[in-house]
Design a protein around this motif. Structure first.
Motif, PDB file in Angstrom:
ATOM      1  N   THR A  74      85.363 -13.409  70.572  1.00  0.00           N
ATOM      2  CA  THR A  74      86.168 -13.473  69.353  1.00  0.00           C
ATOM      3  C   THR A  74      86.607 -14.907  69.072  1.00  0.00           C
ATOM      4  OG1 THR A  74      88.319 -13.187  70.433  1.00  0.00           O
ATOM      5  CG2 THR A  74      87.093 -11.185  69.920  1.00  0.00           C
ATOM      6  N   ALA A  75      86.806 -15.208  67.813  1.00  0.00           N
ATOM      7  CA  ALA A  75      87.315 -16.535  67.443  1.00  0.00           C
ATOM      8  C   ALA A  75      88.720 -16.739  67.987  1.00  0.00           C
ATOM      9  CB  ALA A  75      87.296 -16.685  65.919  1.00  0.00           C
ATOM     10  N   SER A  76      89.542 -15.697  67.921  1.00  0.00           N
ATOM     11  CA  SER A  76      90.910 -15.794  68.437  1.00  0.00           C
ATOM     12  C   SER A  76      90.910 -16.090  69.931  1.00  0.00           C
ATOM     13  CB  SER A  76      91.666 -14.485  68.178  1.00  0.00           C
ATOM     14  OG  SER A  76      91.849 -14.272  66.794  1.00  0.00           O
ATOM     15  N   GLY A  77      90.068 -15.370  70.668  1.00  0.00           N
ATOM     16  CA  GLY A  77      90.013 -15.577  72.105  1.00  0.00           C
ATOM     17  C   GLY A  77      89.502 -16.951  72.462  1.00  0.00           C
ATOM     18  N   ARG A  78      88.450 -17.395  71.794  1.00  0.00           N
ATOM     19  CA  ARG A  78      87.860 -18.699  72.139  1.00  0.00           C
ATOM     20  C   ARG A  78      88.813 -19.848  71.848  1.00  0.00           C
ATOM     21  NH1 ARG A  78      82.848 -16.229  70.161  1.00  0.00           N
ATOM     22  NH2 ARG A  78      83.248 -17.129  68.116  1.00  0.00           N
ATOM     23  N   ILE A  79      89.559 -19.780  70.742  1.00  0.00           N
ATOM     24  CA  ILE A  79      90.447 -20.903  70.443  1.00  0.00           C
ATOM     25  C   ILE A  79      91.607 -20.950  71.431  1.00  0.00           C
ATOM     26  CG2 ILE A  79      91.949 -19.715  68.779  1.00  0.00           C
ATOM     27  CD1 ILE A  79      90.624 -23.363  68.663  1.00  0.00           C
ATOM     28  N   MET A  80      92.000 -19.790  71.978  1.00  0.00           N
ATOM     29  CA  MET A  80      93.029 -19.807  73.015  1.00  0.00           C
ATOM     30  C   MET A  80      92.462 -20.313  74.332  1.00  0.00           C
ATOM     31  SD  MET A  80      95.554 -16.524  72.355  1.00  0.00           S
ATOM     32  CE  MET A  80      94.295 -15.266  72.010  1.00  0.00           C
ATOM     33  N   VAL A  81      91.279 -19.844  74.699  1.00  0.00           N
ATOM     34  CA  VAL A  81      90.644 -20.310  75.939  1.00  0.00           C
ATOM     35  C   VAL A  81      90.413 -21.815  75.882  1.00  0.00           C
ATOM     36  CG1 VAL A  81      88.562 -20.153  77.377  1.00  0.00           C
ATOM     37  CG2 VAL A  81      89.578 -18.074  76.424  1.00  0.00           C
ATOM     38  N   ALA A  82      90.107 -22.327  74.690  1.00  0.00           N
ATOM     39  CA  ALA A  82      89.837 -23.759  74.528  1.00  0.00           C
ATOM     40  C   ALA A  82      91.033 -24.624  74.900  1.00  0.00           C
ATOM     41  CB  ALA A  82      89.422 -24.046  73.085  1.00  0.00           C
ATOM     42  N   HIS A  83      92.232 -24.043  74.884  1.00  0.00           N
ATOM     43  CA  HIS A  83      93.433 -24.804  75.212  1.00  0.00           C
ATOM     44  C   HIS A  83      93.927 -24.534  76.632  1.00  0.00           C
ATOM     45  CE1 HIS A  83      93.560 -25.315  70.808  1.00  0.00           C
ATOM     46  NE2 HIS A  83      94.230 -26.422  71.090  1.00  0.00           N
ATOM     47  N   LEU A  84      93.114 -23.867  77.449  1.00  0.00           N
ATOM     48  CA  LEU A  84      93.479 -23.607  78.837  1.00  0.00           C
ATOM     49  C   LEU A  84      92.951 -24.708  79.746  1.00  0.00           C
ATOM     50  CD1 LEU A  84      92.735 -19.773  79.127  1.00  0.00           C
ATOM     51  CD2 LEU A  84      94.990 -20.862  79.012  1.00  0.00           C
ATOM     52  N   PRO A  85      93.559 -24.896  80.911  1.00  0.00           N
ATOM     53  CA  PRO A  85      93.003 -25.824  81.898  1.00  0.00           C
ATOM     54  C   PRO A  85      91.612 -25.358  82.337  1.00  0.00           C
ATOM     55  CG  PRO A  85      95.265 -25.263  82.438  1.00  0.00           C
ATOM     56  CD  PRO A  85      94.844 -24.338  81.333  1.00  0.00           C
ATOM     57  N   GLU A  86      90.785 -26.299  82.785  1.00  0.00           N
ATOM     58  CA  GLU A  86      89.396 -25.979  83.093  1.00  0.00           C
ATOM     59  C   GLU A  86      89.261 -24.891  84.148  1.00  0.00           C
ATOM     60  OE1 GLU A  86      85.142 -28.207  83.887  1.00  0.00           O
ATOM     61  OE2 GLU A  86      87.006 -29.361  83.929  1.00  0.00           O
ATOM     62  N   ALA A  87      90.132 -24.878  85.160  1.00  0.00           N
ATOM     63  CA  ALA A  87      90.044 -23.853  86.194  1.00  0.00           C
ATOM     64  C   ALA A  87      90.237 -22.456  85.608  1.00  0.00           C
ATOM     65  CB  ALA A  87      91.086 -24.112  87.283  1.00  0.00           C
ATOM     66  N   GLU A  88      91.139 -22.336  84.646  1.00  0.00           N
ATOM     67  CA  GLU A  88      91.384 -21.048  84.018  1.00  0.00           C
ATOM     68  C   GLU A  88      90.233 -20.664  83.087  1.00  0.00           C
ATOM     69  OE1 GLU A  88      95.368 -20.385  82.479  1.00  0.00           O
ATOM     70  OE2 GLU A  88      96.111 -22.003  83.754  1.00  0.00           O
ATOM     71  N   VAL A  89      89.631 -21.659  82.448  1.00  0.00           N
ATOM     72  CA  VAL A  89      88.467 -21.392  81.596  1.00  0.00           C
ATOM     73  C   VAL A  89      87.334 -20.815  82.443  1.00  0.00           C
ATOM     74  CG1 VAL A  89      86.714 -22.404  80.101  1.00  0.00           C
ATOM     75  CG2 VAL A  89      89.088 -23.168  79.935  1.00  0.00           C
ATOM     76  N   LYS A  90      87.084 -21.429  83.591  1.00  0.00           N
ATOM     77  CA  LYS A  90      86.039 -20.934  84.489  1.00  0.00           C
ATOM     78  C   LYS A  90      86.340 -19.512  84.940  1.00  0.00           C
ATOM     79  CE  LYS A  90      84.537 -25.408  86.344  1.00  0.00           C
ATOM     80  NZ  LYS A  90      84.445 -26.268  87.557  1.00  0.00           N
ATOM     81  N   ALA A  91      87.609 -19.217  85.187  1.00  0.00           N
ATOM     82  CA  ALA A  91      87.996 -17.877  85.604  1.00  0.00           C
ATOM     83  C   ALA A  91      87.716 -16.854  84.510  1.00  0.00           C
ATOM     84  CB  ALA A  91      89.473 -17.851  85.987  1.00  0.00           C
ATOM     85  N   VAL A  92      87.950 -17.247  83.251  1.00  0.00           N
ATOM     86  CA  VAL A  92      87.666 -16.345  82.129  1.00  0.00           C
ATOM     87  C   VAL A  92      86.174 -16.042  82.054  1.00  0.00           C
ATOM     88  CG1 VAL A  92      87.676 -16.109  79.618  1.00  0.00           C
ATOM     89  CG2 VAL A  92      89.685 -17.023  80.789  1.00  0.00           C
ATOM     90  N   PHE A  93      85.338 -17.079  82.186  1.00  0.00           N
ATOM     91  CA  PHE A  93      83.897 -16.874  82.158  1.00  0.00           C
ATOM     92  C   PHE A  93      83.461 -15.985  83.323  1.00  0.00           C
ATOM     93  CE2 PHE A  93      83.790 -20.260  79.091  1.00  0.00           C
ATOM     94  CZ  PHE A  93      82.621 -20.066  78.379  1.00  0.00           C
ATOM     95  N   SER A  94      84.029 -16.218  84.503  1.00  0.00           N
ATOM     96  CA  SER A  94      83.669 -15.425  85.672  1.00  0.00           C
ATOM     97  C   SER A  94      84.059 -13.967  85.496  1.00  0.00           C
ATOM     98  CB  SER A  94      84.345 -16.003  86.917  1.00  0.00           C
ATOM     99  OG  SER A  94      84.051 -15.228  88.054  1.00  0.00           O
ATOM    100  N   ALA A  95      85.295 -13.723  85.040  1.00  0.00           N
ATOM    101  CA  ALA A  95      85.763 -12.351  84.849  1.00  0.00           C
ATOM    102  C   ALA A  95      84.992 -11.624  83.754  1.00  0.00           C
ATOM    103  CB  ALA A  95      87.256 -12.364  84.519  1.00  0.00           C
ATOM    104  N   SER A  96      84.431 -12.389  82.816  1.00  0.00           N
ATOM    105  CA  SER A  96      83.661 -11.798  81.715  1.00  0.00           C
ATOM    106  C   SER A  96      82.195 -11.618  82.068  1.00  0.00           C
ATOM    107  CB  SER A  96      83.777 -12.674  80.460  1.00  0.00           C
ATOM    108  OG  SER A  96      85.127 -12.855  80.089  1.00  0.00           O
ATOM    109  N   GLY A  97      81.798 -12.046  83.271  1.00  0.00           N
ATOM    110  CA  GLY A  97      80.395 -11.955  83.665  1.00  0.00           C
ATOM    111  C   GLY A  97      79.521 -12.944  82.933  1.00  0.00           C
TER     112      GLY A  97
END
Length: 254
Positions: free
Chosen positions: A137-160
């Motif tokens: 989603t656009a909403s999700g991506r723009i929020m993830v874009a403002h997270l620290p890199e470690a948390e971004v990687k965690a989102v990608f990992s949890a999403s497969g």
């Protein structure tokens, strides 16, 4: 009479603990609520296992757990945000002839907390309470874009989506730099969405504001106007709730 006595009594225990200025013993909880002894211990064990209650071995008392704190913190944050954004979102929905939403991150997902819909606008899947993968989603991506890199990687990992991290990272960097993200027919057929983040005093994403309208119904200048209105609304919400958007943390994607 409650239709689910166990659930009712669990809520009574949480209410009692929330009103006490000190942890309570199981015996006192039983006495205060007039519960059977066995039921009291069964409920406390279940609440402890789920994190809503913590058992203090010395002096053998119970208090509210981290899960209860997180729930209260979520309510404190979510409801005022909705109230502050509702008027702007309604006006933007009418302007685009579609729908607007406020959503927040929930792990690797976004959860929709508010929807405003223009007259005759189509009903969308993104209703209040719906959860969708953040990276879709656009909403999700723009929020993830403002997270620290470690948390971004965690989102990608949890999403497969570990294999898509490099490509996705570039898209997130671009979205953060321009201040908004978009999607076309990724969520709802025939619809496109633009979204901006509401940043808290630390520069972290507290929420996202988004507008959805028929795909191709607006040219670049008109879409820019929609983004501008969403961005202005996000700044107003951040200013009233957090005292102004903060400086993004230095550990962002780069």
């Amino acid at each position: 009479m409650p239709q689910v006595p166990a659930a009712r009594n669990a809520l009574r225990i949480l209410t009692l603990l929330s009103l006490s200025d000190a942890p309570l013993s199981a015996a006192r909880i039983q006495r205060e609520l007039d519960l059977p002894r066995s039921s009291t211990y069964h409920l406390l064990r279940e609440l402890e296992a789920s994190g809503f209650v913590v058992h203090l071995s010395n002096p053998g008392t119970y208090g509210l757990g981290l899960a209860a704190y997180r729930m209260s913190a979520a309510y404190t944050t979510q409801q005022p945000l909705v109230r502050l954004a509702a008027k702007d979102l309604k006006a933007i929905a009418v302007f685009v002839g579609g729908s607007t939403h406020l959503s927040r991150m929930a792990g690797s997902e976004v959860v929709y907390l508010h929807e405003a819909r223009a007259p005759k606008a189509v009903s969308l899947v993104t209703e209040v309470g719906v959860r969708l993968p953040a990276l879709s989603t656009a909403s999700g991506r723009i929020m993830v874009a403002h997270l620290p890199e470690a948390e971004v990687k965690a989102v990608f990992s949890a999403s497969g989506e570990q294999r898509a991290y490099r490509e996705g990272k570039d898209r997130l960097i671009a979205a953060r730099q321009r201040g908004w993200d978009e999607e076309r027919e990724e969520v709802s057929r025939g619809q496109e969405t633009v979204a901006v983040a509401v940043l808290d005093h630390l520069g972290r994403p507290a929420a996202a504001l988004a507008a959805t309208f028929p795909a191709g119904s607006r040219d670049d200048d008109q879409r820019a106007e929609v983004v501008g209105r969403l961005s202005a609304a996000a700044r107003r919400v951040a200013g009233k709730f957090f005292g102004g958007a903060g400086t993004p943390v230095r550990t962002h994607l780069s």
